[in-house]
Design a protein around this motif. Structure first.
Motif, PDB file in Angstrom:
ATOM      1  N   THR A 141       1.147   8.909  -6.055  1.00 47.60           N
ATOM      2  CA  THR A 141       1.069  10.190  -5.796  1.00 47.60           C
ATOM      3  C   THR A 141       2.319  10.858  -6.568  1.00 47.60           C
ATOM      4  O   THR A 141       2.231  11.986  -6.938  1.00 47.60           O
ATOM      5  CB  THR A 141       1.588  10.387  -4.457  1.00 47.60           C
ATOM      6  OG1 THR A 141       0.297   9.851  -3.638  1.00 47.60           O
ATOM      7  CG2 THR A 141       1.718  11.685  -3.637  1.00 47.60           C
ATOM      8  N   ALA A 155       1.267   3.793  -3.006  1.00 47.96           N
ATOM      9  CA  ALA A 155       0.480   5.173  -2.977  1.00 47.96           C
ATOM     10  C   ALA A 155       1.753   6.048  -3.265  1.00 47.96           C
ATOM     11  O   ALA A 155       1.361   7.066  -3.993  1.00 47.96           O
ATOM     12  CB  ALA A 155       0.194   5.400  -1.382  1.00 47.96           C
ATOM     13  N   GLN A 156       3.100   5.737  -2.991  1.00 47.48           N
ATOM     14  CA  GLN A 156       3.838   6.862  -3.418  1.00 47.48           C
ATOM     15  C   GLN A 156       4.172   6.879  -4.674  1.00 47.48           C
ATOM     16  O   GLN A 156       4.390   7.909  -5.248  1.00 47.48           O
ATOM     17  CB  GLN A 156       5.223   6.071  -2.662  1.00 47.48           C
ATOM     18  CG  GLN A 156       6.501   7.248  -2.964  1.00 47.48           C
ATOM     19  CD  GLN A 156       6.425   8.471  -2.090  1.00 47.48           C
ATOM     20  OE1 GLN A 156       5.778   8.538  -0.965  1.00 47.48           O
ATOM     21  NE2 GLN A 156       6.292   9.685  -2.840  1.00 47.48           N
ATOM     22  N   ARG A 195      -5.609   9.683  -9.015  1.00 48.86           N
ATOM     23  CA  ARG A 195      -5.161   8.625  -8.511  1.00 48.86           C
ATOM     24  C   ARG A 195      -5.794   7.632  -7.470  1.00 48.86           C
ATOM     25  O   ARG A 195      -6.685   8.063  -6.815  1.00 48.86           O
ATOM     26  CB  ARG A 195      -3.812   8.988  -7.915  1.00 48.86           C
ATOM     27  CG  ARG A 195      -4.065   9.947  -6.394  1.00 48.86           C
ATOM     28  CD  ARG A 195      -2.818  10.617  -6.002  1.00 48.86           C
ATOM     29  NE  ARG A 195      -3.761  11.421  -4.909  1.00 48.86           N
ATOM     30  CZ  ARG A 195      -3.104  12.480  -4.501  1.00 48.86           C
ATOM     31  NH1 ARG A 195      -1.711  12.796  -4.781  1.00 48.86           N
ATOM     32  NH2 ARG A 195      -3.552  13.150  -3.594  1.00 48.86           N
ATOM     33  N   GLU A 196      -5.637   6.187  -7.648  1.00 50.19           N
ATOM     34  CA  GLU A 196      -6.472   5.685  -6.871  1.00 50.19           C
ATOM     35  C   GLU A 196      -5.391   4.045  -6.437  1.00 50.19           C
ATOM     36  O   GLU A 196      -4.709   3.732  -7.395  1.00 50.19           O
ATOM     37  CB  GLU A 196      -7.749   5.211  -7.705  1.00 50.19           C
ATOM     38  CG  GLU A 196      -8.539   4.151  -6.696  1.00 50.19           C
ATOM     39  CD  GLU A 196      -9.999   4.003  -7.657  1.00 50.19           C
ATOM     40  OE1 GLU A 196     -10.792   2.971  -7.301  1.00 50.19           O
ATOM     41  OE2 GLU A 196     -10.024   4.253  -8.754  1.00 50.19           O
ATOM     42  N   ILE A 197      -5.631   3.522  -5.207  1.00 43.86           N
ATOM     43  CA  ILE A 197      -5.092   2.081  -4.889  1.00 43.86           C
ATOM     44  C   ILE A 197      -6.528   1.195  -5.157  1.00 43.86           C
ATOM     45  O   ILE A 197      -7.344   1.417  -4.546  1.00 43.86           O
ATOM     46  CB  ILE A 197      -4.519   2.165  -3.742  1.00 43.86           C
ATOM     47  CG1 ILE A 197      -3.599   3.285  -3.383  1.00 43.86           C
ATOM     48  CG2 ILE A 197      -4.237   0.562  -3.419  1.00 43.86           C
ATOM     49  CD1 ILE A 197      -2.155   2.873  -4.002  1.00 43.86           C
ATOM     50  N   TRP A 199       0.794  -1.069   0.006  1.00 42.67           N
ATOM     51  CA  TRP A 199       0.064  -0.064  -0.034  1.00 42.67           C
ATOM     52  C   TRP A 199       0.941   1.194  -0.045  1.00 42.67           C
ATOM     53  O   TRP A 199       0.630   2.071  -0.525  1.00 42.67           O
ATOM     54  CB  TRP A 199      -0.896   0.124   1.176  1.00 42.67           C
ATOM     55  CG  TRP A 199      -1.973   1.235   1.202  1.00 42.67           C
ATOM     56  CD1 TRP A 199      -1.476   2.253   1.761  1.00 42.67           C
ATOM     57  CD2 TRP A 199      -3.115   1.365   0.692  1.00 42.67           C
ATOM     58  NE1 TRP A 199      -2.783   3.121   1.748  1.00 42.67           N
ATOM     59  CE2 TRP A 199      -3.811   2.486   1.003  1.00 42.67           C
ATOM     60  CE3 TRP A 199      -3.800   0.291   0.204  1.00 42.67           C
ATOM     61  CZ2 TRP A 199      -5.000   2.956   0.747  1.00 42.67           C
ATOM     62  CZ3 TRP A 199      -5.339   0.685  -0.251  1.00 42.67           C
ATOM     63  CH2 TRP A 199      -5.663   2.034  -0.078  1.00 42.67           C
ATOM     64  N   ARG A 200       1.699   1.160   0.814  1.00 40.94           N
ATOM     65  CA  ARG A 200       2.620   2.655   1.206  1.00 40.94           C
ATOM     66  C   ARG A 200       3.599   2.591  -0.397  1.00 40.94           C
ATOM     67  O   ARG A 200       3.627   3.827  -0.739  1.00 40.94           O
ATOM     68  CB  ARG A 200       3.658   2.142   2.047  1.00 40.94           C
ATOM     69  CG  ARG A 200       4.621   3.298   2.403  1.00 40.94           C
ATOM     70  CD  ARG A 200       5.282   2.990   3.761  1.00 40.94           C
ATOM     71  NE  ARG A 200       6.146   2.017   3.806  1.00 40.94           N
ATOM     72  CZ  ARG A 200       6.001   0.759   4.319  1.00 40.94           C
ATOM     73  NH1 ARG A 200       5.241   0.617   5.138  1.00 40.94           N
ATOM     74  NH2 ARG A 200       6.701  -0.249   4.268  1.00 40.94           N
TER      75      ARG A 200
END
Length: 162
Positions: free
Chosen positions: A69, A65-66, A84-86, A61-62
């Motif tokens: 972003t 997300a980086q 943006r989306e996970i 996830w981290r």
């Protein structure tokens, strides 16, 4: 880009750009910025997390997300709208296709692995076979400004005789 092409074709309105672990996010983001309709277009950056990979979930996830972003911020510096989306899905392929259909994407850009001998994966082939728009596969070998050859596949649908 060819000046005549740029004059007659404004670019895609909606591009989906999945950013996986080995994606060269800088060149993929630059490629999207070249082919998006700059005034009205939108690029959606996603990272797909496969269901069942919960052991690695915090790191996944981290890192995802980086990546999304960083690309989102880079696109903002170009003055291009992006989102943006996970995404969590049963498979990475399914997450990409479902997101593309939900956003009504005209194109999907996929990064192709860094190994020179790597072949287009089964996942990429399935995405090409099940998506209604263009699928662009970018092989990370050189700086995008240095690309000299582009392969443009064209499919012809054959009708059965009545």
């Amino acid at each position: 880009m060819n000046d005549k092409l740029q004059e007659s074709w404004p670019g895609y309105n909606k591009i989906l750009l999945p950013l996986g672990h080995k994606a060269d996010i800088n060149n993929l983001t630059d490629l999207a910025s070249y082919i998006i309709e700059r005034k009205k277009g939108m690029v959606k950056f996603i990272h797909v997390i496969q269901e069942g990979s919960y052991i690695n979930l915090p790191r996944e996830w981290r890192e995802g997300a980086q990546r999304v972003t960083d690309s989102h911020h880079k696109m903002m510096t170009y003055g291009i709208h992006s989102d943006r989306e996970i995404v969590t899905s049963k498979t990475i392929e399914r997450g990409i296709l479902e997101t593309a259909f939900d956003m009504e994407a005209e194109a999907i850009i996929l990064g192709w692995g860094p190994k020179p001998g790597a072949k287009i994966s089964k996942m990429a082939s399935n995405i090409m076979g099940n998506f209604h728009g263009d699928v662009i596969i970018y092989k990370n070998r050189v700086d995008i400004e240095q690309i000299k050859k582009i392969m443009y596949p064209v499919a012809k649908h054959l009708r059965k005789a009545d």
